[in-house]
Design a protein around this motif. Sequence first.
Motif, PDB file in Angstrom:
ATOM      1  N   ARG A 152      -3.912  58.953 -17.189  1.00  0.00           N
ATOM      2  CA  ARG A 152      -4.588  57.966 -16.337  1.00  0.00           C
ATOM      3  C   ARG A 152      -5.669  58.598 -15.479  1.00  0.00           C
ATOM      4  O   ARG A 152      -5.769  58.364 -14.268  1.00  0.00           O
ATOM      5  CB  ARG A 152      -3.569  57.217 -15.472  1.00  0.00           C
ATOM      6  N   ARG A 153      -6.504  59.359 -16.140  1.00  0.00           N
ATOM      7  CA  ARG A 153      -7.651  59.965 -15.457  1.00  0.00           C
ATOM      8  C   ARG A 153      -8.918  59.135 -15.603  1.00  0.00           C
ATOM      9  O   ARG A 153      -9.910  59.408 -14.934  1.00  0.00           O
ATOM     10  CB  ARG A 153      -7.885  61.373 -16.018  1.00  0.00           C
ATOM     11  N   VAL A 154      -8.899  58.170 -16.499  1.00  0.00           N
ATOM     12  CA  VAL A 154     -10.066  57.316 -16.727  1.00  0.00           C
ATOM     13  C   VAL A 154     -10.008  56.144 -15.749  1.00  0.00           C
ATOM     14  O   VAL A 154      -9.089  55.325 -15.816  1.00  0.00           O
ATOM     15  CB  VAL A 154     -10.100  56.798 -18.176  1.00  0.00           C
ATOM     16  N   PRO A 155     -10.969  56.033 -14.823  1.00  0.00           N
ATOM     17  CA  PRO A 155     -10.931  54.933 -13.856  1.00  0.00           C
ATOM     18  C   PRO A 155     -11.349  53.604 -14.481  1.00  0.00           C
ATOM     19  O   PRO A 155     -12.056  53.563 -15.483  1.00  0.00           O
ATOM     20  CB  PRO A 155     -11.941  55.374 -12.794  1.00  0.00           C
ATOM     21  N   VAL A 156     -10.886  52.533 -13.883  1.00  0.00           N
ATOM     22  CA  VAL A 156     -11.214  51.178 -14.328  1.00  0.00           C
ATOM     23  C   VAL A 156     -11.807  50.419 -13.150  1.00  0.00           C
ATOM     24  O   VAL A 156     -11.334  50.550 -12.021  1.00  0.00           O
ATOM     25  CB  VAL A 156      -9.950  50.453 -14.845  1.00  0.00           C
ATOM     26  N   LEU A 157     -12.835  49.635 -13.427  1.00  0.00           N
ATOM     27  CA  LEU A 157     -13.454  48.795 -12.410  1.00  0.00           C
ATOM     28  C   LEU A 157     -13.142  47.325 -12.667  1.00  0.00           C
ATOM     29  O   LEU A 157     -12.989  46.910 -13.812  1.00  0.00           O
ATOM     30  CB  LEU A 157     -14.972  48.958 -12.426  1.00  0.00           C
ATOM     31  N   ALA A 158     -13.080  46.564 -11.596  1.00  0.00           N
ATOM     32  CA  ALA A 158     -13.269  45.116 -11.659  1.00  0.00           C
ATOM     33  C   ALA A 158     -14.452  44.895 -10.728  1.00  0.00           C
ATOM     34  O   ALA A 158     -14.299  44.757  -9.511  1.00  0.00           O
ATOM     35  CB  ALA A 158     -12.044  44.354 -11.191  1.00  0.00           C
ATOM     36  N   SER A 159     -15.648  44.924 -11.278  1.00  0.00           N
ATOM     37  CA  SER A 159     -16.853  45.115 -10.468  1.00  0.00           C
ATOM     38  C   SER A 159     -17.156  43.951  -9.548  1.00  0.00           C
ATOM     39  O   SER A 159     -17.806  44.132  -8.508  1.00  0.00           O
ATOM     40  CB  SER A 159     -18.060  45.387 -11.371  1.00  0.00           C
ATOM     41  N   HIS A 160     -16.718  42.737  -9.894  1.00  0.00           N
ATOM     42  CA  HIS A 160     -17.020  41.585  -9.032  1.00  0.00           C
ATOM     43  C   HIS A 160     -15.915  40.545  -9.190  1.00  0.00           C
ATOM     44  O   HIS A 160     -15.804  39.899 -10.215  1.00  0.00           O
ATOM     45  CB  HIS A 160     -18.390  40.996  -9.343  1.00  0.00           C
ATOM     46  N   GLY A 161     -15.097  40.434  -8.150  1.00  0.00           N
ATOM     47  CA  GLY A 161     -13.968  39.506  -8.186  1.00  0.00           C
ATOM     48  C   GLY A 161     -13.244  39.529  -6.862  1.00  0.00           C
ATOM     49  O   GLY A 161     -13.843  39.743  -5.811  1.00  0.00           O
ATOM     50  N   GLY A 162     -11.918  39.316  -6.910  1.00  0.00           N
ATOM     51  CA  GLY A 162     -11.130  39.325  -5.693  1.00  0.00           C
ATOM     52  C   GLY A 162      -9.662  39.109  -5.999  1.00  0.00           C
ATOM     53  O   GLY A 162      -9.250  39.083  -7.163  1.00  0.00           O
ATOM     54  N   TYR A 163      -8.886  38.966  -4.966  1.00  0.00           N
ATOM     55  CA  TYR A 163      -7.444  38.758  -5.079  1.00  0.00           C
ATOM     56  C   TYR A 163      -7.178  37.306  -5.466  1.00  0.00           C
ATOM     57  O   TYR A 163      -7.849  36.390  -4.986  1.00  0.00           O
ATOM     58  CB  TYR A 163      -6.765  39.095  -3.756  1.00  0.00           C
ATOM     59  N   ARG A 164      -6.167  37.083  -6.301  1.00  0.00           N
ATOM     60  CA  ARG A 164      -5.844  35.728  -6.741  1.00  0.00           C
ATOM     61  C   ARG A 164      -4.906  35.047  -5.738  1.00  0.00           C
ATOM     62  O   ARG A 164      -3.695  35.152  -5.825  1.00  0.00           O
ATOM     63  CB  ARG A 164      -5.208  35.733  -8.129  1.00  0.00           C
ATOM     64  N   PHE A 165      -5.503  34.301  -4.810  1.00  0.00           N
ATOM     65  CA  PHE A 165      -4.728  33.489  -3.879  1.00  0.00           C
ATOM     66  C   PHE A 165      -4.405  32.127  -4.473  1.00  0.00           C
ATOM     67  O   PHE A 165      -3.382  31.528  -4.146  1.00  0.00           O
ATOM     68  CB  PHE A 165      -5.508  33.283  -2.571  1.00  0.00           C
ATOM     69  N   GLY A 166      -5.311  31.627  -5.320  1.00  0.00           N
ATOM     70  CA  GLY A 166      -5.157  30.292  -5.868  1.00  0.00           C
ATOM     71  C   GLY A 166      -4.780  30.319  -7.330  1.00  0.00           C
ATOM     72  O   GLY A 166      -3.961  31.130  -7.769  1.00  0.00           O
ATOM     73  N   THR A 167      -5.407  29.444  -8.089  1.00  0.00           N
ATOM     74  CA  THR A 167      -5.038  29.269  -9.495  1.00  0.00           C
ATOM     75  C   THR A 167      -6.069  29.831 -10.470  1.00  0.00           C
ATOM     76  O   THR A 167      -5.823  29.831 -11.672  1.00  0.00           O
ATOM     77  CB  THR A 167      -4.856  27.774  -9.800  1.00  0.00           C
ATOM     78  N   GLN A 168      -7.199  30.289  -9.977  1.00  0.00           N
ATOM     79  CA  GLN A 168      -8.249  30.754 -10.883  1.00  0.00           C
ATOM     80  C   GLN A 168      -7.812  32.008 -11.640  1.00  0.00           C
ATOM     81  O   GLN A 168      -7.507  33.037 -11.029  1.00  0.00           O
ATOM     82  CB  GLN A 168      -9.540  31.057 -10.119  1.00  0.00           C
ATOM     83  N   ALA A 169      -7.836  31.915 -12.964  1.00  0.00           N
ATOM     84  CA  ALA A 169      -7.488  33.077 -13.781  1.00  0.00           C
ATOM     85  C   ALA A 169      -8.533  34.179 -13.667  1.00  0.00           C
ATOM     86  O   ALA A 169      -8.252  35.339 -13.991  1.00  0.00           O
ATOM     87  CB  ALA A 169      -7.333  32.658 -15.244  1.00  0.00           C
TER      88      ALA A 169
END
Length: 414
Positions: free
Chosen positions: A261-278
């Motif tokens: 697990r040396r290869v990093p992963v991004l989620a470049s634009h998003g946020g925490y799932r408080f609601g129902t949006q997948a």
Amino acid sequence: PTDWLTTATGAGWIGAMIADLHAHYPMHLDPGIRGNLLALLRTRAGRLRLRDHLRALGVNLASQFANYPGLFAGERVRIEWMAEGGVGVACSVLYSFFDEVDSDPPARGEYTAELLRQADLVEERVRGTAAVVARTPAELDAAAGRVALVHCVEGGFHLLGGDDPADVGRAVDALADRGVAYITLAHLLYRGVATGANAFPFLDDDQFARRCKQPPVGLTARGRAAVEAMVRRRVMVDVAHMSERALADTFALLDELDPQRRVPVLASHGGYRFGTQAYQLAPETIARIAERDGVVGLIFAQHQIWDGLEKARFPRLARHFEGFDGTFAKLCAHIDAIHDVTGDHRHIGIGSDFDGFIKPTLKGLRDMRDMRRLETRLREKYGDEAAAAMCAENALRPLRTYWAGAAAGAQRRE
């Protein structure tokens, strides 16, 4: 590198720098997209196609109503506004809307060639300005005190073309040789690489599932080939826009290729799932990103950031009248929720998605000039160390320590 955190790009201002993980600087550069008549007489392949002209005019018109702050107000991402807002690094999104909605099978390298043309245009336009394009970590270091743009790609469909699965690897090589730092494999529509989550604000997830049909898969064979090539070339995988199944397949494949697990992963634009949006990230996904020392960039779209945090009876009306204090409270809710999952602020960044058709943006965050006020408020609430991490250090970490950049391509050719 420490100079980036003490010397702002704006003249005479001392403070922390902002690093934006996802900004659509190239979106408005193409003269065809701006509706320039002379440019509309040409197409990517040099052919006169009325369809291309109509599409270019359509994107230009759509931007006035659904992208830019107001009618004919122009773009949010400008070099001078980044400097004014203290943005020292921006991952500059190469993306071709025309190719995403193209129904014809692409020729080998056709879509990739379009991205390389966009990269040429970006590099040409910043020449002689307060900005540079950094194509290697060394060039990023050397850009201290200026705005540094780093090429990235949104949409794995750009890697398609030709019948040989190895063509995907060749496309990754071409983009890596140009200094692309990450590729977002999924996007708005399924194109045979990875299934995606709904990002359309005018569709709920059930409507998206009915209208934008996707097969019951996550990563396809071409998607797997893309991840393998990206790991080989040290181009980061961006899991934004991915379906739950695509997320599971991607992390499983990365664990096969990189069990340490040396290869990093991004989620470049998003946020925490408080609601129902997948589209937003579940706690389990955030934990997997943190395990790989990756980063979640917080998007500035009302549609995503407000989901699950709306308490007003008429939420659309509440959004309209909300001020920056309300915006900041929403962002802090996401920051605190991610912190609760990971135990620290190490995996939180900024991924504005400015000029990426996210109108309406969060109140008080209209364009790049407003980054400075966000950084100031983060310092006041979380302290200098945590704010510096979220504003810049977390985003810069994988660029400094993992991204190979264009130099690796030159060595490979030698």
